[in-house]
Design a protein around this motif. Structure first.
Motif, PDB file in Angstrom:
ATOM      1  N   ARG A  56       0.818  -1.218   0.050  1.00 35.34           N
ATOM      2  CA  ARG A  56       0.005  -0.035   0.092  1.00 35.34           C
ATOM      3  C   ARG A  56       0.976   1.143  -0.072  1.00 35.34           C
ATOM      4  O   ARG A  56       1.817   1.371   0.778  1.00 35.34           O
ATOM      5  CB  ARG A  56      -1.020  -0.040   1.289  1.00 35.34           C
ATOM      6  N   SER A  57       0.435   2.084  -0.839  1.00 30.99           N
ATOM      7  CA  SER A  57       1.262   3.315  -0.844  1.00 30.99           C
ATOM      8  C   SER A  57       1.387   4.233   0.421  1.00 30.99           C
ATOM      9  O   SER A  57       0.355   4.176   1.139  1.00 30.99           O
ATOM     10  CB  SER A  57       0.376   4.314  -1.837  1.00 30.99           C
ATOM     11  N   GLY A  58       2.605   4.357   0.826  1.00 29.67           N
ATOM     12  CA  GLY A  58       2.867   5.355   1.905  1.00 29.67           C
ATOM     13  C   GLY A  58       3.317   4.303   3.161  1.00 29.67           C
ATOM     14  O   GLY A  58       3.649   4.642   4.242  1.00 29.67           O
ATOM     15  N   SER A  59       3.431   2.967   2.797  1.00 27.30           N
ATOM     16  CA  SER A  59       3.743   1.745   3.877  1.00 27.30           C
ATOM     17  C   SER A  59       4.957   1.176   3.410  1.00 27.30           C
ATOM     18  O   SER A  59       5.313   1.156   2.157  1.00 27.30           O
ATOM     19  CB  SER A  59       2.473   0.776   3.925  1.00 27.30           C
ATOM     20  N   ASP A  60       5.907   0.886   4.370  1.00 31.56           N
ATOM     21  CA  ASP A  60       7.169  -0.128   4.182  1.00 31.56           C
ATOM     22  C   ASP A  60       6.809  -1.375   4.053  1.00 31.56           C
ATOM     23  O   ASP A  60       7.679  -2.095   3.437  1.00 31.56           O
ATOM     24  CB  ASP A  60       8.139   0.274   5.489  1.00 31.56           C
ATOM     25  N   LYS A  61       5.966  -1.870   4.560  1.00 32.35           N
ATOM     26  CA  LYS A  61       5.564  -3.483   4.199  1.00 32.35           C
ATOM     27  C   LYS A  61       4.094  -3.745   4.258  1.00 32.35           C
ATOM     28  O   LYS A  61       3.193  -2.915   4.616  1.00 32.35           O
ATOM     29  CB  LYS A  61       6.442  -4.190   5.318  1.00 32.35           C
ATOM     30  N   ALA A  62       3.996  -5.016   3.374  1.00 38.25           N
ATOM     31  CA  ALA A  62       2.724  -5.393   3.703  1.00 38.25           C
ATOM     32  C   ALA A  62       2.569  -7.061   4.174  1.00 38.25           C
ATOM     33  O   ALA A  62       3.546  -7.470   4.030  1.00 38.25           O
ATOM     34  CB  ALA A  62       1.910  -5.590   2.370  1.00 38.25           C
ATOM     35  N   SER A  63       1.341  -7.483   4.801  1.00 36.43           N
ATOM     36  CA  SER A  63       1.405  -8.529   5.298  1.00 36.43           C
ATOM     37  C   SER A  63       0.150  -9.317   4.997  1.00 36.43           C
ATOM     38  O   SER A  63      -1.038  -8.655   5.143  1.00 36.43           O
ATOM     39  CB  SER A  63       1.681  -8.775   6.945  1.00 36.43           C
ATOM     40  N   LEU A  94       2.186 -17.164   6.790  1.00 36.30           N
ATOM     41  CA  LEU A  94       2.132 -15.692   6.697  1.00 36.30           C
ATOM     42  C   LEU A  94       3.544 -15.185   5.700  1.00 36.30           C
ATOM     43  O   LEU A  94       4.323 -15.772   5.307  1.00 36.30           O
ATOM     44  CB  LEU A  94       3.018 -15.159   7.959  1.00 36.30           C
ATOM     45  N   ARG A  95       2.907 -14.313   4.676  1.00 33.40           N
ATOM     46  CA  ARG A  95       3.816 -13.712   3.882  1.00 33.40           C
ATOM     47  C   ARG A  95       3.909 -12.194   4.127  1.00 33.40           C
ATOM     48  O   ARG A  95       3.038 -11.574   4.305  1.00 33.40           O
ATOM     49  CB  ARG A  95       3.035 -13.465   2.097  1.00 33.40           C
ATOM     50  N   GLU A  96       5.082 -11.756   4.311  1.00 27.48           N
ATOM     51  CA  GLU A  96       5.433 -10.214   4.683  1.00 27.48           C
ATOM     52  C   GLU A  96       6.184  -9.666   3.397  1.00 27.48           C
ATOM     53  O   GLU A  96       7.114 -10.147   2.970  1.00 27.48           O
ATOM     54  CB  GLU A  96       5.987 -10.178   5.718  1.00 27.48           C
ATOM     55  N   LEU A  97       5.787  -8.671   2.740  1.00 33.81           N
ATOM     56  CA  LEU A  97       6.215  -7.971   1.714  1.00 33.81           C
ATOM     57  C   LEU A  97       7.007  -6.711   2.355  1.00 33.81           C
ATOM     58  O   LEU A  97       6.276  -5.909   3.004  1.00 33.81           O
ATOM     59  CB  LEU A  97       5.581  -7.630   0.510  1.00 33.81           C
ATOM     60  N   SER A  98       8.423  -6.310   1.770  1.00 32.91           N
ATOM     61  CA  SER A  98       9.075  -5.460   2.310  1.00 32.91           C
ATOM     62  C   SER A  98       9.483  -4.595   1.136  1.00 32.91           C
ATOM     63  O   SER A  98       9.665  -5.013   0.037  1.00 32.91           O
ATOM     64  CB  SER A  98      10.255  -5.806   3.083  1.00 32.91           C
ATOM     65  N   SER A  99       9.268  -3.205   1.407  1.00 35.43           N
ATOM     66  CA  SER A  99       9.820  -2.224   0.217  1.00 35.43           C
ATOM     67  C   SER A  99      11.230  -2.450   0.064  1.00 35.43           C
ATOM     68  O   SER A  99      11.776  -1.800  -1.013  1.00 35.43           O
ATOM     69  CB  SER A  99       9.325  -0.571   0.493  1.00 35.43           C
TER      70      SER A  99
END
Length: 560
Positions: A56-63, A94-99
């Motif tokens: 998501r725009s403005g976030s460093d990561k998504a989960s 759990l999937r974590e996506l990082s910028s």
């Protein structure tokens, strides 16, 4: 089955947390509301590749976190092989996506690879998208589809075949190399013979240049070396340094009777005395060994000159020329055996080819058995989808006998080429599916294939992303019934725009989006009975529903 889903900072989703039930869950919402984002999130839990663009725009990561209840024995076995323990017959993915591209995948808090997740997902869930229906237009996808129906069984044959094929390919490559070396040798045989004779005549030694250069340096500087060595010898004779050290050492040894420190000094002097005495001996030996031989000087200079010319001629150093000479010797030895080597390798290739051929035919026979089952079950299933007169056949094209004796015939997937043939109208001949079926028929055929696939793989969850596109009226009702039927065997999540399908659902999830503080966010919630009536009425009318639309929606919902 999927029991719980949590999505945070993914695409236009701020946070969504949902519980899911078994049976048929329908998912509705306006175009662009975010329904497909839910599917994308579940896809990541099943091994799809992630992208930074998903954050998501403005976030460093998504989960994305999903809890699945596990019943499939094959899936349990896969988890056991990966040393992943289940907690009360369920797993948490759990999937974590990082910028910063530091993406992680965990099952029950244990890190795993993307490939491992994909292996588990085969028996965990399946997602059908409109792209899957498009696969029916390309015959290159048919082999993969057939193998997927009995993947465990097919893999036994496929892995055995691929193992033997790899051996064959290595043997063929070796035979090709021997032939290339033979042709290369024959084309340059005279040159190789000349070069070998020349290099052997030089009687080369890898260390010769270094050794001769050292000897030459001594002969060229003989007078200076002789003078300096005699100077050193004279210093020994004139100063009597070693005799003086010897006397000092003996004196300290006597003093050692009075104190240990004197004996320590004596020992230190002894070390220097014997070193200097050894140097004195070596100096006199070096003088005695010195011998200026003008003939030897000329001989070395000529040899080094000849070696330098040889290096220039071949463009190689002497050590490299020694290696090249040895290669030529080996090649000469091999040349006498080329025909024997080729004949022996051809026999090995022929023997291995027979093994690969048998493996390929076994794999093909297994596929044809599965294809027969698919054909039977598909025709039966299509009758429930208003395609009662459908004839379906899976054609296998196998190379003729002469081609089967050629190694190049065998590919990584075997020797089968497959085409789906279909006729949906009574009296019409069978034609290739990719050219004969309409869009609506394609959707029903794929739904029928998915129905069979679910039973075959014992899947616990299947997601349909608008499989009913282009369907309406009576056929929409049949599609809805088939989805309901599938949901008796496994959990079904279906994104749909068809009122008949929505009404058939046991649970109704609506996805919507709204603007808040200059940000668009998607949300999802389950609808109650009245909410479902309004949603179906809206779908029927396409605009603000009338009282008639609401009555129709109520009747449709109560009917199911």
């Amino acid at each position: 089955m999927l029991k719980h889903l949590e999505i945070i900072d993914f695409a236009i989703i701020d946070k969504i947390e949902l519980d899911f039930n078994d049976g048929l869950t329908v998912i509705t919402g306006e175009t662009g509301a975010g329904k497909s984002i839910l599917v994308d999130a579940i896809s990541l839990l099943l091994g799809d590749r992630a992208s930074q663009d998903m954050i998501r725009s403005g976030s460093d990561k998504a989960s994305i976190r999903g809890v699945f209840v596990i019943g499939n024995p094959d899936l349990r076995q896969s988890l056991y092989r990966m040393n992943i323990e289940m907690m009360e017959d369920q797993i948490e993915i759990l999937r974590e996506l990082s910028s910063q591209n530091r993406n992680t995948i965990r099952i029950n808090n244990q890190p795993i690879t993307l490939q491992q997740l994909k292996e588990l997902a085969v028996n965990l869930a399946d997602i059908h998208s409109q792209f899957d229906t498009q696969k029916l237009l390309n015959p290159q996808n048919y082999l993969e589809m057939i193998d997927g129906f009995r993947q465990e069984r097919i893999n036994v044959f496929k892995l055995s075949y691929q193992s033997e094929l790899e051996k064959l390919q290595e043997m063929v490559a070796k035979l090709r190399q021997i032939k290339v070396r033979r042709e290369s040798y024959l084309a340059k045989q005279e040159m190789y013979a000349f070069q070998l004779a020349e290099l052997e005549r030089f009687n080369l030694d890898k260390d010769e240049v270094e050794r001769l250069s050292g000897e030459l340096e001594i002969l060229k500087n003989f007078d200076r070396i002789y003078e300096q060595l005699h100077l050193i010898d004279s210093e020994y004779a004139d100063t009597g340094v070693t005799d003086a050290l010897y006397r000092m050492m003996k004196t300290y040894e006597k003093l050692g009777a009075y104190s240990e420190k004197y004996m320590s000094v004596a020992e230190r002097i002894a070390e220097h005395y014997y070193d200097l005495k050894e140097i004195e001996t070596e100096t006199r030996d070096a003088i005695a060994e010195l011998n200026f031989d003008p003939m030897r000087l000329d001989e070395i200079q000529k040899r080094l000159y000849d070696l330098e010319k040889l290096e220039t001629k071949y463009g190689r150093s002497i050590p490299s020329l020694v290696d090249y000479r040895d290669e030529l010797l080996e090649l000469q030895s091999e040349s006498d055996d080329f025909e024997t080597l080729i004949e022996k390798q051809e026999v090995a290739v022929k023997s291995q080819l027979a093994i690969v051929k048998a493996e390929a035919l076994s794999l093909s026979n297994a596929r044809q058995e599965i294809a027969a089952i698919i054909t039977r079950e598909l025709v039966s299933t299509l009758k429930d989808l208003s395609l009662a007169h459908t004839e379906f056949d899976i054609h296998f094209r196998i190379p003729d006998a002469s081609k089967l004796d050629e190694p190049s015939t065998y590919g990584i997937q075997g020797i089968d080429e497959i085409e789906f043939f279909i006729s949906t109208n009574l009296g019409e001949p069978l034609k290739p599916l990719s050219r004969a079926a309409s869009g609506g028929e394609m959707s029903r055929i794929m739904l029928a294939l998915k129905t069979i696939f679910v039973r075959s793989q014992q899947l616990e969850t299947i997601v349909f992303d608008e499989i009913d596109t282009g369907i309406s009226g009576r056929i929409a009702k049949q599609i809805a019934k088939k989805l309901k039927s599938i949901s008796k065997d496994c959990q079904v999540l279906s994104i749909t725009h068809i009122p008949q399908v929505v009404a058939m659902g046991e649970h109704h999830l609506r996805v919507s989006k709204a603007d808040d503080n200059n940000r668009t966010s998607a949300s999802a919630r389950y609808l109650d009975f009245d909410g479902r009536i309004n949603e179906i009425a809206q779908m029927i009318s396409g605009e603000k529903p009338s009282e008639a639309n609401i009555r129709s929606a109520r009747e449709l919902l109560l009917e199911n």
